[in-house]
Design a protein around this motif. Sequence first.
Motif, short mmCIF file in Angstrom:
data_model
loop_
_atom_site.label_atom_id
_atom_site.label_comp_id
_atom_site.label_asym_id
_atom_site.label_seq_id
_atom_site.Cartn_x
_atom_site.Cartn_y
_atom_site.Cartn_z
N ILE A 1 -77.21 -18.94 -47.79
CA ILE A 1 -77.50 -20.15 -47.01
C ILE A 1 -76.66 -20.18 -45.74
CG2 ILE A 1 -77.32 -22.67 -47.00
CD1 ILE A 1 -78.05 -22.62 -49.98
N LEU B 1 -84.61 -23.61 -48.66
CA LEU B 1 -83.29 -23.57 -49.29
C LEU B 1 -83.35 -22.94 -50.67
CD1 LEU B 1 -81.79 -27.03 -48.25
CD2 LEU B 1 -80.94 -24.77 -47.58
N ARG B 2 -84.39 -23.26 -51.43
CA ARG B 2 -84.55 -22.67 -52.77
C ARG B 2 -84.71 -21.16 -52.68
NH1 ARG B 2 -88.57 -26.93 -53.91
NH2 ARG B 2 -87.54 -28.66 -55.01
N HIS B 3 -85.55 -20.70 -51.76
CA HIS B 3 -85.77 -19.27 -51.60
C HIS B 3 -84.49 -18.56 -51.17
CE1 HIS B 3 -90.10 -20.19 -51.74
NE2 HIS B 3 -90.28 -18.90 -51.95
N ILE B 4 -83.80 -19.15 -50.20
CA ILE B 4 -82.57 -18.52 -49.71
C ILE B 4 -81.53 -18.45 -50.81
CG2 ILE B 4 -80.67 -18.69 -48.05
CD1 ILE B 4 -82.58 -20.12 -46.14
N TYR B 5 -81.37 -19.55 -51.54
CA TYR B 5 -80.36 -19.59 -52.62
C TYR B 5 -80.70 -18.58 -53.71
CZ TYR B 5 -77.06 -21.44 -56.00
OH TYR B 5 -76.03 -21.57 -56.91
N SER B 6 -81.99 -18.46 -54.02
CA SER B 6 -82.40 -17.49 -55.05
C SER B 6 -82.11 -16.06 -54.60
CB SER B 6 -83.90 -17.64 -55.33
OG SER B 6 -84.18 -18.91 -55.89
N GLY C 1 -77.61 -16.91 -53.15
CA GLY C 1 -76.69 -18.00 -53.41
C GLY C 1 -76.22 -18.72 -52.15
N THR C 2 -75.09 -19.38 -52.27
CA THR C 2 -74.54 -20.15 -51.16
C THR C 2 -74.24 -19.27 -49.95
OG1 THR C 2 -73.55 -21.71 -52.73
CG2 THR C 2 -72.72 -21.75 -50.47
N PRO D 1 -76.29 -23.70 -41.52
CA PRO D 1 -77.37 -23.78 -42.51
C PRO D 1 -78.61 -24.50 -42.00
CG PRO D 1 -75.57 -25.26 -43.10
CD PRO D 1 -75.07 -24.39 -41.99
#
Length: 242
Positions: A112, A100-105, A108-109, A71
């Motif tokens: 990441i 991280l916010r963009h990837i998670y949106s 999700g995990t 990650p």
Amino acid sequence: WLKNEGPLAFYKGTLLPLVGIGACVSIQFSVNESMKRFFTYVNDGPNRMNSLQFLIAGGAGGFANGFLASPIEHVRIRLQVQTGSSAGGAGVYKGPIDVLRHIYSAGGTAAIFRGLVPTLMRESIGIGVYFMTFEALVQNTMHKHSIARQQVESWKLCLFGGLAGYSMWITVYPVDVIKSKLQTDTLGAWKYRNSLHVVRSILASPLGWRGFFVGFTPTILRAAPANAATFMAFEWTMRLIN
């Protein structure tokens, strides 16, 4: 980059690695040292480890480190490849947390940790070869000159560390390319399904098998000084704390 964004563009994505690199290196070396102690016990004495045992010890350290490295590198690489007003179709990232916010949106995990499998493969094999090469060179010097580990000169530690870095990247660089392509894929509109899909795509490209070695030169140029410093610092720290 220099023309459009100035000299600081060459340092994009350094914040998170600077914070996380200590943890990553600590995991690698601590697990490797723990495995060396285990093999010392199995072999009923120090300085009796063979190359396969050094490879396994280093591989265990790399595998453990891969879960943190994946990650961290995903965030770093997205910051590094963004240019101008867009980055992977997600807009300009303001920093690691924003990435991280963009990837998670986008996924999700799982998103990441995209690229985890090739990262674990690269770390397990590469770090295994890395430590095996260094230890083989150190052990050879100790036996050849009948000296203790603490008596190996600093310049030799640097030389051996640089050669270890070369051996690692020569061994696993194509795997790193696969990992990088997965981690630079467009968020939410994934081009690649998995590592095998990346392999097929590279082979089908105009570059063919040479596509697995794009960017190899700057990587190998970095390998010697970075790993020479790493091993010398580690060995001298171990000597100071006895």
